[in-house]
Design a protein around this motif. Sequence first.
Motif, PDB file in Angstrom:
ATOM      1  N   GLY B  88     -10.334   1.114  -7.941  1.00 39.36           N
ATOM      2  CA  GLY B  88     -10.388   1.012  -9.509  1.00 39.36           C
ATOM      3  C   GLY B  88     -11.051   2.307  -9.858  1.00 39.36           C
ATOM      4  N   HIS B  89     -11.251   3.309  -9.092  1.00 35.64           N
ATOM      5  CA  HIS B  89     -11.615   4.490  -9.646  1.00 35.64           C
ATOM      6  C   HIS B  89     -10.674   5.490 -10.310  1.00 35.64           C
ATOM      7  N   ILE B  90      -9.695   5.253  -9.860  1.00 36.60           N
ATOM      8  CA  ILE B  90      -8.436   5.988 -10.610  1.00 36.60           C
ATOM      9  C   ILE B  90      -7.215   4.730 -11.198  1.00 36.60           C
ATOM     10  N   GLN B  91      -6.641   5.131 -12.121  1.00 37.13           N
ATOM     11  CA  GLN B  91      -5.487   4.277 -12.403  1.00 37.13           C
ATOM     12  C   GLN B  91      -4.011   4.451 -12.063  1.00 37.13           C
ATOM     13  N   LEU B  92      -4.115   5.804 -11.434  1.00 38.18           N
ATOM     14  CA  LEU B  92      -2.703   6.000 -11.136  1.00 38.18           C
ATOM     15  C   LEU B  92      -2.696   7.248 -10.080  1.00 38.18           C
ATOM     16  N   ILE B  93      -1.715   7.356  -9.145  1.00 41.26           N
ATOM     17  CA  ILE B  93      -1.627   8.618  -8.343  1.00 41.26           C
ATOM     18  C   ILE B  93      -0.256   9.217  -8.596  1.00 41.26           C
ATOM     19  N   LEU B  94      -0.253  10.481  -8.988  1.00 45.29           N
ATOM     20  CA  LEU B  94       0.660  11.445  -9.308  1.00 45.29           C
ATOM     21  C   LEU B  94       0.991  12.272  -8.112  1.00 45.29           C
ATOM     22  N   ARG B  95       2.421  12.412  -7.769  1.00 48.50           N
ATOM     23  CA  ARG B  95       2.848  13.440  -6.751  1.00 48.50           C
ATOM     24  C   ARG B  95       4.194  13.806  -7.218  1.00 48.50           C
ATOM     25  N   LEU B  96       3.935  15.205  -7.397  1.00 47.19           N
ATOM     26  CA  LEU B  96       5.100  15.947  -8.090  1.00 47.19           C
ATOM     27  C   LEU B  96       6.272  16.450  -7.064  1.00 47.19           C
ATOM     28  N   THR B  97       7.406  16.563  -7.110  1.00 49.07           N
ATOM     29  CA  THR B  97       8.172  17.192  -6.388  1.00 49.07           C
ATOM     30  C   THR B  97       8.892  18.184  -7.272  1.00 49.07           C
ATOM     31  N   ASP B  98       9.783  18.738  -6.722  1.00 46.70           N
ATOM     32  CA  ASP B  98      10.649  20.003  -7.581  1.00 46.70           C
ATOM     33  C   ASP B  98      11.162  19.114  -8.797  1.00 46.70           C
ATOM     34  N   LYS B  99      11.825  18.114  -8.844  1.00 43.33           N
ATOM     35  CA  LYS B  99      12.443  17.642  -9.970  1.00 43.33           C
ATOM     36  C   LYS B  99      12.023  16.443 -10.400  1.00 43.33           C
ATOM     37  N   GLU B 100      11.151  15.600  -9.598  1.00 45.85           N
ATOM     38  CA  GLU B 100      10.464  14.600  -9.994  1.00 45.85           C
ATOM     39  C   GLU B 100       9.226  14.313  -9.931  1.00 45.85           C
ATOM     40  N   ALA B 101       8.775  13.165 -10.911  1.00 45.85           N
ATOM     41  CA  ALA B 101       7.474  12.898 -10.738  1.00 45.85           C
ATOM     42  C   ALA B 101       7.030  11.565 -10.490  1.00 45.85           C
ATOM     43  N   HIS B 102       6.296  11.297  -9.325  1.00 42.69           N
ATOM     44  CA  HIS B 102       6.248   9.801  -8.525  1.00 42.69           C
ATOM     45  C   HIS B 102       5.012   9.523  -9.142  1.00 42.69           C
ATOM     46  N   PHE B 103       4.994   8.208  -9.665  1.00 47.29           N
ATOM     47  CA  PHE B 103       3.825   7.439  -9.983  1.00 47.29           C
ATOM     48  C   PHE B 103       3.744   6.418  -9.242  1.00 47.29           C
ATOM     49  N   VAL B 104       2.388   6.088  -8.871  1.00 46.85           N
ATOM     50  CA  VAL B 104       1.897   4.977  -8.190  1.00 46.85           C
ATOM     51  C   VAL B 104       0.943   4.243  -8.859  1.00 46.85           C
ATOM     52  N   TYR B 105       1.398   3.063  -9.470  1.00 44.81           N
ATOM     53  CA  TYR B 105       0.105   2.432 -10.246  1.00 44.81           C
ATOM     54  C   TYR B 105       0.507   1.060 -10.465  1.00 44.81           C
ATOM     55  N   ASP B 106      -0.277   0.298 -10.829  1.00 44.89           N
ATOM     56  CA  ASP B 106      -0.076  -1.479 -11.201  1.00 44.89           C
ATOM     57  C   ASP B 106       0.480  -1.492 -12.369  1.00 44.89           C
ATOM     58  N   PRO B 107       1.807  -1.981 -12.553  1.00 46.01           N
ATOM     59  CA  PRO B 107       2.347  -2.152 -13.736  1.00 46.01           C
ATOM     60  C   PRO B 107       1.602  -3.372 -14.787  1.00 46.01           C
ATOM     61  N   GLN B 108       1.025  -4.334 -14.069  1.00 45.54           N
ATOM     62  CA  GLN B 108       0.421  -5.337 -14.686  1.00 45.54           C
ATOM     63  C   GLN B 108      -0.901  -4.888 -15.527  1.00 45.54           C
ATOM     64  N   ASN B 109      -1.486  -3.696 -14.902  1.00 41.34           N
ATOM     65  CA  ASN B 109      -2.648  -3.236 -15.513  1.00 41.34           C
ATOM     66  C   ASN B 109      -2.243  -2.432 -16.882  1.00 41.34           C
ATOM     67  N   ASN B 110      -2.488  -2.895 -17.993  1.00 41.18           N
ATOM     68  CA  ASN B 110      -2.110  -2.054 -19.141  1.00 41.18           C
ATOM     69  C   ASN B 110      -2.766  -0.671 -19.339  1.00 41.18           C
ATOM     70  N   ASP B 111      -3.956  -0.549 -18.786  1.00 41.63           N
ATOM     71  CA  ASP B 111      -4.792   0.818 -18.508  1.00 41.63           C
ATOM     72  C   ASP B 111      -3.736   1.760 -17.801  1.00 41.63           C
ATOM     73  N   ALA B 112      -3.403   1.192 -16.743  1.00 39.63           N
ATOM     74  CA  ALA B 112      -2.633   1.901 -15.794  1.00 39.63           C
ATOM     75  C   ALA B 112      -1.327   2.521 -16.297  1.00 39.63           C
ATOM     76  N   TYR B 113      -0.551   1.479 -17.192  1.00 36.43           N
ATOM     77  CA  TYR B 113       0.721   1.713 -17.772  1.00 36.43           C
ATOM     78  C   TYR B 113       0.684   2.787 -18.605  1.00 36.43           C
ATOM     79  N   MET B 114      -0.697   2.694 -19.591  1.00 38.70           N
ATOM     80  CA  MET B 114      -0.711   3.491 -20.665  1.00 38.70           C
ATOM     81  C   MET B 114      -0.865   5.072 -19.998  1.00 38.70           C
TER      82      MET B 114
END
Lengths: 249, 342
Positions: B88-114
Amino acid sequence: MTYLIEVKNLSKSFRSFEAVKDLSLHVEQGECLAILGPNGAGKTTTFEMLEGLLKPDSGEILLFGKTWDKDRSEILSRIGVQLQETSLYKRFTVRETLELFGSFYKQRKPIKELLELVDLSDKMDVELRKLSGGQKQRVYIAAALINDPELIFLDEPTTGLDPLARRGVWNIINNLKKEGVGILLSTHHMEEAEYLASRIVILDSGKIIAQGTSKELIEKFSGGEKVTVRHGTLEDVFLNLTGKELANV
Amino acid sequence: MYSLFVMIKCRWLEFRREPSAFYYVILFPIISIVGLGFIFNSPQRKPFSIGVDSSSQFNSSLYELRGNDQFKVIDGSQDSLETELKRGHIQLILRLTDKEAHFVYDPQNNDAYMARLAVSANLEKAAGQNPKFLPVDTQVSAAGLRYVDFLIPGLLAFSIVSTSLFGTGQLIVANRRDNLLKRYFVTPMKPLSYMVSHIVGRLLILAMEISVVLISGWLIFGFKVQGSLFTFIFFSVLGAAAFTSLALVAASRTSNSSAYAGIVNAIVMPMALMGGVWFSRSNFPEWLVHISDYFPLTMLVDSLRLIALEGASFGDAWSMAGKLLSMTVIFAAGASRLFKWY
Ligand SMILES: Nc1ncnc2c1ncn2[C@@H]1O[C@H](COP(=O)(O)OP(=O)(O)OP(=O)(O)O)[C@@H](O)[C@H]1O
Ligand SMILES: [Mg+2]
């Protein structure tokens, strides 16, 4: 003349256990009657029936010639009660405590006068929790006297007090007798009964096993023992009587 | 009459000299308001904590993200970031490729979704694509809509309940244990005056409770009752009377202080949780909401909130007043029937 207390053939059982059996006694004006008896003899049970707290199974109780059923509020306003195991609210001062109890009565003694009587004038504004056992006991007695009662019930008023504090209570009781107040007293101390009471009732297992003045009791029951020694002779009577009872059970 | 006056004075003294009373009536509400108020009412939104996978493609948008104080960026390997996410220290993991932004998060968690929405909006902006609509955010923090505004009436209701049941009730039980009630009983004291002295004495204490809650709420958070203050106080008085009568019933027979405390805890805590003292009842399943409708505490909480938050007038809340009043009468009658002096 009507007695302050007149009790005839009083009995009380808790379930099948007979705590008081067929007890009769009376108290006159200005008289102190002492009830002596070992633990569990039925002293408090008797007191509580007389104070209207317990209903007797059978027998008759008349206070000032009146019954609890018909004249409850009149009786309450004319008696003073000190229960065996009460603690008054410990964060009230002596004055506040007596003011509260005084407020229950139409007629009340001035608090100053009362505190002089029980020798607590200098403790008027001290909270009860800061008083010694003997001082507290005197507050309880003062609370029982706030309405200038004609009859007071003192259930073991000197238990747990040192000899000096006990003398203090004795003085109060003697003064009350002089004022014509009737007193029913229970105690474990022979010399206390001997010193204060005009008549003594010895209770054991709910029954009166002897009664009379201390002199009569000593003459009658301490036979065989060293009668010449004045000291502790009533104690001999007591042990003789209650010890025998125990041996028989 | 004189006796009633002295007894009420004694009730007040009993309260004032009881050290725990000070805690319940004064300290506890203030601590709750300050503590809960600040936790749920931080003046600024906390930054989103984002983990950026160090295998990400270099992209200038990441500079933009790091420079934005809306985000707190942590770099790390995928493994270590996943651990951080689980903790719970971070809400989201971001990995950028050339064209795409990959998000890893828990969609149930409102804060993470925001966080997810905020990050992608930020990336788009940085990438220079003109958004069709310029987003305009309005920050809402008007009085009456914050958590503290919701909390304060609830806390007052809770304080009324706990002071009645723990304060008044506990005192009676202790007095019975000490044979003090028995001692009162061998005086001409009127039993009814004794009951009344507790209820009236309770109202004096209530005056303190209301002042503490309203004044500290006002000083610290600018809390104001939207409806009439008089109606608000009137309902508090009704509530205190109702719960003091309930305390008289609860304390009518036992002389065992710890048994009493246990029973009262078992009643008060569920009633407070389900009655919506701290959290809105709308979070609960429907059946629970229906049940808690009938809790006396719920009635008090709801009517105080109605007046404080929505400015309801007496007319809007009169049915609650009727319920609280009948509670008082029923409990007081019950108490005088059940009450044991020794
Ligand atoms: N409420 C009660 N229920 C059952 N038994 C009781 C009750 N009250 C008293 N007893 C019993 O009645 C007997 C007499 O008790 P009581 O309190 O009258 O004795 P006592 O003479 O006052 O003793 P002590 O000197 O210890 O004060 C005891 O055996 C006691 O266990
Ligand atoms: Mg006794």
